[in-house]
Structures are given as C-alpha cells and as structure tokens.
Design a protein around this motif. Structure first.
Motif, PDB file in Angstrom:
ATOM      1  N   GLY A 151       0.819  -1.215   0.000  1.00 37.14           N
ATOM      2  CA  GLY A 151       0.000   0.000   0.000  1.00 37.14           C
ATOM      3  C   GLY A 151       0.849   1.260   0.000  1.00 37.14           C
ATOM      4  N   LEU A 152       2.167   1.106  -0.189  1.00 36.36           N
ATOM      5  CA  LEU A 152       3.051   2.271  -0.205  1.00 36.36           C
ATOM      6  C   LEU A 152       2.696   3.215  -1.350  1.00 36.36           C
ATOM      7  N   ASP A 153       2.298   2.642  -2.498  1.00 36.96           N
ATOM      8  CA  ASP A 153       1.924   3.491  -3.628  1.00 36.96           C
ATOM      9  C   ASP A 153       0.712   4.361  -3.302  1.00 36.96           C
ATOM     10  N   THR A 154      -0.302   3.764  -2.650  1.00 40.47           N
ATOM     11  CA  THR A 154      -1.492   4.527  -2.247  1.00 40.47           C
ATOM     12  C   THR A 154      -1.132   5.584  -1.214  1.00 40.47           C
ATOM     13  N   LEU A 155      -0.317   5.208  -0.255  1.00 38.76           N
ATOM     14  CA  LEU A 155       0.105   6.146   0.793  1.00 38.76           C
ATOM     15  C   LEU A 155       0.832   7.344   0.205  1.00 38.76           C
ATOM     16  N   LEU A 156       1.726   7.084  -0.737  1.00 36.49           N
ATOM     17  CA  LEU A 156       2.469   8.161  -1.382  1.00 36.49           C
ATOM     18  C   LEU A 156       1.548   9.057  -2.197  1.00 36.49           C
ATOM     19  N   ALA A 157       0.680   8.439  -3.005  1.00 35.78           N
ATOM     20  CA  ALA A 157      -0.227   9.226  -3.846  1.00 35.78           C
ATOM     21  C   ALA A 157      -1.126  10.119  -2.991  1.00 35.78           C
ATOM     22  N   ARG A 158      -1.642   9.548  -1.902  1.00 39.62           N
ATOM     23  CA  ARG A 158      -2.552  10.287  -1.024  1.00 39.62           C
ATOM     24  C   ARG A 158      -1.870  11.500  -0.416  1.00 39.62           C
ATOM     25  N   ASN A 159      -0.612  11.330  -0.007  1.00 37.47           N
ATOM     26  CA  ASN A 159       0.094  12.425   0.661  1.00 37.47           C
ATOM     27  C   ASN A 159       0.766  13.390  -0.310  1.00 37.47           C
ATOM     28  N   LEU A 160       1.186  12.886  -1.452  1.00 42.31           N
ATOM     29  CA  LEU A 160       1.848  13.758  -2.422  1.00 42.31           C
ATOM     30  C   LEU A 160       0.882  14.702  -3.114  1.00 42.31           C
ATOM     31  N   ILE A 161      -0.394  14.305  -3.235  1.00 42.78           N
ATOM     32  CA  ILE A 161      -1.375  15.151  -3.934  1.00 42.78           C
ATOM     33  C   ILE A 161      -1.880  16.292  -3.054  1.00 42.78           C
ATOM     34  N   LYS A 162      -1.754  16.143  -1.739  1.00 40.96           N
ATOM     35  CA  LYS A 162      -2.288  17.160  -0.820  1.00 40.96           C
ATOM     36  C   LYS A 162      -1.735  18.560  -1.053  1.00 40.96           C
ATOM     37  N   PRO A 163      -0.421  18.725  -1.256  1.00 41.49           N
ATOM     38  CA  PRO A 163       0.117  20.080  -1.425  1.00 41.49           C
ATOM     39  C   PRO A 163      -0.448  20.841  -2.618  1.00 41.49           C
ATOM     40  N   PHE A 164      -1.093  20.157  -3.553  1.00 37.43           N
ATOM     41  CA  PHE A 164      -1.596  20.827  -4.746  1.00 37.43           C
ATOM     42  C   PHE A 164      -2.977  21.456  -4.535  1.00 37.43           C
ATOM     43  N   GLY A 165      -3.562  21.244  -3.353  1.00 39.98           N
ATOM     44  CA  GLY A 165      -4.809  21.910  -3.001  1.00 39.98           C
ATOM     45  C   GLY A 165      -6.013  21.382  -3.749  1.00 39.98           C
ATOM     46  N   LYS A 166      -7.019  22.240  -3.913  1.00 38.22           N
ATOM     47  CA  LYS A 166      -8.289  21.824  -4.511  1.00 38.22           C
ATOM     48  C   LYS A 166      -8.587  22.518  -5.838  1.00 38.22           C
ATOM     49  N   LYS A 167      -7.747  23.471  -6.224  1.00 36.58           N
ATOM     50  CA  LYS A 167      -7.953  24.164  -7.495  1.00 36.58           C
ATOM     51  C   LYS A 167      -7.764  23.164  -8.638  1.00 36.58           C
ATOM     52  N   SER A 168      -8.702  23.130  -9.565  1.00 34.59           N
ATOM     53  CA  SER A 168      -8.721  22.108 -10.619  1.00 34.59           C
ATOM     54  C   SER A 168      -7.415  22.049 -11.400  1.00 34.59           C
ATOM     55  N   GLU A 169      -6.913  23.209 -11.810  1.00 36.90           N
ATOM     56  CA  GLU A 169      -5.688  23.240 -12.604  1.00 36.90           C
ATOM     57  C   GLU A 169      -4.501  22.689 -11.817  1.00 36.90           C
TER      58      GLU A 169
ATOM     59  N   ILE B 267     -11.800  20.946  -7.134  1.00 38.05           N
ATOM     60  CA  ILE B 267     -12.040  19.505  -7.083  1.00 38.05           C
ATOM     61  C   ILE B 267     -11.755  19.029  -5.661  1.00 38.05           C
ATOM     62  N   HIS B 268     -12.660  18.251  -5.118  1.00 38.79           N
ATOM     63  CA  HIS B 268     -12.457  17.666  -3.785  1.00 38.79           C
ATOM     64  C   HIS B 268     -11.964  16.234  -3.961  1.00 38.79           C
ATOM     65  N   LEU B 269     -10.729  16.005  -3.556  1.00 33.41           N
ATOM     66  CA  LEU B 269     -10.098  14.702  -3.765  1.00 33.41           C
ATOM     67  C   LEU B 269     -10.336  13.749  -2.607  1.00 33.41           C
ATOM     68  N   LYS B 270     -10.485  12.492  -2.955  1.00 33.02           N
ATOM     69  CA  LYS B 270     -10.563  11.445  -1.945  1.00 33.02           C
ATOM     70  C   LYS B 270      -9.939  10.186  -2.540  1.00 33.02           C
ATOM     71  N   ILE B 271      -8.691   9.908  -2.158  1.00 34.69           N
ATOM     72  CA  ILE B 271      -7.979   8.747  -2.687  1.00 34.69           C
ATOM     73  C   ILE B 271      -8.109   7.591  -1.700  1.00 34.69           C
ATOM     74  N   ASP B 272      -8.874   6.597  -2.110  1.00 34.48           N
ATOM     75  CA  ASP B 272      -9.066   5.416  -1.264  1.00 34.48           C
ATOM     76  C   ASP B 272      -8.032   4.354  -1.611  1.00 34.48           C
ATOM     77  N   GLY B 273      -7.839   3.454  -0.705  1.00 35.24           N
ATOM     78  CA  GLY B 273      -6.880   2.367  -0.937  1.00 35.24           C
ATOM     79  C   GLY B 273      -6.371   1.854   0.399  1.00 35.24           C
ATOM     80  N   GLU B 274      -6.124   0.572   0.431  1.00 32.02           N
ATOM     81  CA  GLU B 274      -5.692  -0.048   1.686  1.00 32.02           C
ATOM     82  C   GLU B 274      -4.179   0.093   1.865  1.00 32.02           C
ATOM     83  N   VAL B 275      -3.778   0.577   3.043  1.00 29.10           N
ATOM     84  CA  VAL B 275      -2.365   0.680   3.395  1.00 29.10           C
ATOM     85  C   VAL B 275      -2.079  -0.318   4.511  1.00 29.10           C
TER      86      VAL B 275
END
Length: 488
Positions: A132-150, A271-279
């Motif tokens: 689940g390291l890939d999910t964990l990384l994706a979930r945390n790496l996307i946060k700094p980009f905020g919610k603005k669509s672009e 865009i409101h993100l919600k990345i699911d996945g088992e870690v």
C-alpha cells in the motif's frame, strides 16, 4: 448473431496473421539462401548472412505483430542457438560458414545485468502495491496541490511522472486512473475536465519513464550498449542519467500541463479529492520503505563512492523482499515476463551482429564516416518516433539501437559535433517514450482509452503536440550536455 460475427472476425484476424507469418518466413528463407555477394558487404560469411535473415524476421514480426512480441524474441534466440552457434545442428556447421557464436552467450541474453535491473523495477513495483506504499504516497503527495482544478491536474501529472520513473508505466497508469474514479464523480459530465485528467495519466506515465534508467525498457537497451565494456564502455551510471533526464521530465510535464489545459480547460474551478486504498501497516511496510530508500540512494550515489554498480544494487531489493516474505512465489507471476523476453531478444540480435563479425564487416563496407551526423541523428529519431507510435517502443529500440551502435562506432570522432554516440542512442530512448499519438502507441494510452472518456482524435491532439515538443527539447538537451561532455 453477435457471437457469430465476433467469431467470424476472430477467424479473419487469425487467418490474416497466419498469412503474414507465412509471408515473413518466405522472405526470411529467401534472404537466408541468397548468394552472399547480393548484400554488397565484402567478405560476408554464411553465419553473418543468417544473422541478417534473422534480423529481417525479427523486424517484420515486430512490425506486423503476427505473433506476440515476446514470441518473436524467443524465436530469435532459438533460431540463433540451433543455426549460428557452436552447438548448432551439424548441417549448419560445415567448413567455411564463418565464426560461430557461443550458445551460452546467446542464452545469457536473458540474464544480462540490465535484465536484473529491469527485474528490480518490477519487484519494487509489486512490493509497493502489496504494502500500500503506492497509495500512501499518492494520497500524501497530492495534498500540497490543493483543490484548485488546474493545480490538481498538475499534481496528477507530476505524481504519475514520479511513479513512472521507478514503476512500470503500465502499472502506474492503471493505478492513477483508479485514483481518478472518485474525482470524476465530482466533475460535470459535459465538461472537459474529465478528458484533461484522463489524458494527463498516459502523458505523464510515458514521459516520466525517461527520468531513470529503469523507467522504461528503451532506456535499459540504450544503456546496455553505451556501457558495454567490449563496446562503447561509457560508464553512464544511474546518477548521471537522472542528473540530466529528471529535470527534463519535470520541464516536459509542466509544458504538457499547459498544453492539456489549452485543449481541455476545466469548467469547474475546484475539485475535492478522496484517494481510497488499503495501506498495510506493520513491519513489512517498513521493510519496503527502508529498502526503497536504500536502493534508490545506492543507485544515485556514484560507484566511485560505494564500490557497487547499478546492476548489482538491483539484486538487493529482490533478495531482501524474498527473505522477508514481502514477495512470494505467487507474486513473481505478476512480473511482465513477456517484456523481459522482448528485451532479451533485442540483446541477442546485438550479440549476433557483433559476435559474428557482421558489425565490423558492415562498417568496412558502408562508408558511415561520410554520412552527416545531423542526418543520422534526425533520421534515427524520426524513424524511432514513427515506429513507436505503431509498435512496441521496446521492440523499436531493440531493432534500432544495435544498428545505430554499429553506425556510431563506424563514424568514430565525427559524432563529436552533435555530442557523440550518447546523443544518438539516448535519443532513441527519448524518441520511443515521446511516441504517444494513438491508443495502440503505449499501454498507458490503451488503458486511458479503454475508460471511454477519451476519443482517439483527442488523444492524437494532445499526444502529437506533447510528443513532438518533448522530442525536440529532449534532443536539444542531449546536444547541450554532449557539448559540455557531461556524459561520454
């Protein structure tokens, strides 16, 4: 009725492939049996002529895909072992046929150190997925980009590109498109945002693979010939590759971001993100994380410091994950062995060209030294780009790199004006990765197209624009670093 039509279509396709295969066999047999004087190469031996025929068989089989690419590679190695090796059938070993190859070396194409490096990439990807390291990384790496669509689009481009540097671009595309599913639910069905996000995944996966030697098979094929101790022996390590290719990838991803937004702007601004996945928490997760860090550090730190080369480092994650049970025998079935066979087949062709003396004979007979370096650079890049849009980029690189390695050696110092041999061979790796016009061009493109959210003309528009810009900038970078002698 529908089932009958499907069966009829399947039969038609099977018959078409059968006729293509028979035609290729006929052409190969003709070339195999032509008088050696036909080829215009002084002193051409029977063994060398057989290598030419095998090369033609491989080229046509990969182009038409009448048999799977891995089957073509396996057949190459089989034909070479039984017809041009010291252990070939007696009928093929009469006096005067020329220098026969060592069958052990042909078989060793499948266990080349570069193959071990490739296997390490697959093993790391499987471990990241299981833990689940890939999910964990994706979930945390996307946060700094905020919610603005672009910005979210930019986030997916950069993260996909980063993953693709160390994980198969096919696996990366499948993973990231899964993460996009809940995002699409929050976007208007009639807007262009879904198209933009969907296209961002294959574009980033294709370009991201250029960033490291293990990112995509064409990189490894180029690296093998550049570092071959018996050939070019340029000692380009993991760090050198990343030092100039990773910044290029980042620049190309940012340019692609603006191109995608130009063609497919968002109508919804947030865009409101919600990345699911088992870690999977626990000690095995820590084994994976620590092993990832150690492996990448050892890859990046120069051999002069550690004393261990890139290919040997690749054995560490495989050994550690096997001992700790992170990777099991069942997990090995997930490795894309067909791609590894394809790469090995390309290596076998290169061995045949060099080991039989065909490469030297061609150099002496064809005046490569009179050719313009710029012409060779441009033509090789465009041919690779064109072919890679229609056939596997691995097969394309496997066909072109051995030939160009011979051409470059024949031209000697005359390639200095464009940055040397490395510009030509690494250029092939870049051209192969930037070819992404069609759904059939790369597996990430096919995966994105299969979602039904992208039309072929939309993929062509973005893929052609991003690809050609990336190709031009990539070659300009290679020319520049060649001038300052950063590599080679």
């Amino acid at each position: 009725m529908a089932e009958e039509n499907s069966n009829a279509l399947s039969t038609h396709i099977d018959m078409k492939k059968l006729w293509e295969l028979l035609s290729i066999v006929v052409v190969t047999v003709i070339i195999w049996n032509l008088p050696t004087s036909t080829f215009g190469i002084d002193g051409l031996t029977v063994v060398q002529q057989r290598i030419i025929a095998i090369f033609v068989f491989a080229t046509l089989s990969w182009l038409t895909e009448c048999i799977p690419a891995w089957a073509t590679s396996l057949s190459i190695m089989t034909i070479m072992c039984v017809t041009v090796s010291k252990n070939a059938f007696g009928v093929f070993k009469h006096d005067g046929v020329g220098d026969l190859l060592d069958s052990k070396e042909i078989m060793a194409s499948f266990a080349d150190p570069i193959i071990m490096l490739f296997l390490a990439g697959f093993i790391l990807a499987i471990a990241a997925s299981k833990s689940g390291l890939d999910t964990l990384l994706a979930r945390n790496l996307i946060k700094p980009f905020g919610k603005k669509s672009e910005n979210v689009l930019l986030g997916f481009l950069l993260i996909t590109g980063l993953f693709s540097m160390f994980i198969s671009n096919t696996a990366t595309a499948a993973l990231m498109l899964t993460f996009l599913t809940p995002v699409f639910a929050a976007l208007p069905a009639t807007g262009k945002g879904r198209i933009a996000l969907t296209l961002s995944i294959p574009v980033a996966a294709n370009l991201g693979g250029m960033g490291t030697p293990i990112g995509t098979p064409p990189n490894l094929i180029a690296l093998k010939y550049l570092n071959d101790p018996a050939g070019l022996n340029m000692n380009i390590d993991f760090f050198h590759w990343m030092a100039f290719m990773t910044p290029l990838v980042i620049i190309l991803l940012i340019i692609s971001w603006r191109i995608i937004l130009h063609f497919f702007p968002f109508t919804q601004k947030t865009i409101h993100l919600k990345i699911d996945g088992e870690v999977h928490r626990g000690w095995r997760m820590w084994v994976v994380i620590i092993t990832f860090i150690i492996t990448i550090l050892l890859w990046v730190i120069p051999k002069d410091v550690t004393g261990i080369d890139t290919n040997t480092v690749s054995m560490l994650p495989m050994g550690i994950f096997a001992i700790t049970g992170v990777i099991t025998a069942k997990d090995l079935q997930e490795i894309n062995w067909s791609v590894i066979w394809m790469v090995a087949g390309g290596f076998a062709i290169g061995l045949g060209m060099n080991g039989s003396g065909l490469a030297d004979a061609a150099i002496e007979s064809i005046p490569f030294g009179n050719w313009s370096p710029i012409a060779i650079l441009a033509i090789s890049g465009l041919i690779c780009y064109f072919l890679s849009n229609f056939i596997s980029n691995t097969a394309t690189a496997a066909l072109l790199v051995p030939i160009l390695a011979v051409v470059c050696r024949g031209m000697g110092d005359k390639l200095g004006g464009i940055g040397g041999t490395s510009t030509i061979l690494i250029g092939i790796a870049i051209a192969a990765s930037t070819a992404m016009c069609l759904p059939i061009s790369t597996p990430p493109n096919a995966i994105a197209y299969s979602t039904g959210l992208v039309k072929q003309n939309e993929m062509l528009k973005v893929g052609l624009t991003c690809g050609l810009i990336s190709l031009i900038l990539g070659y300009l970078l290679l020319y520049f670093i060649g001038q300052i002698h950063f590599i080679g």
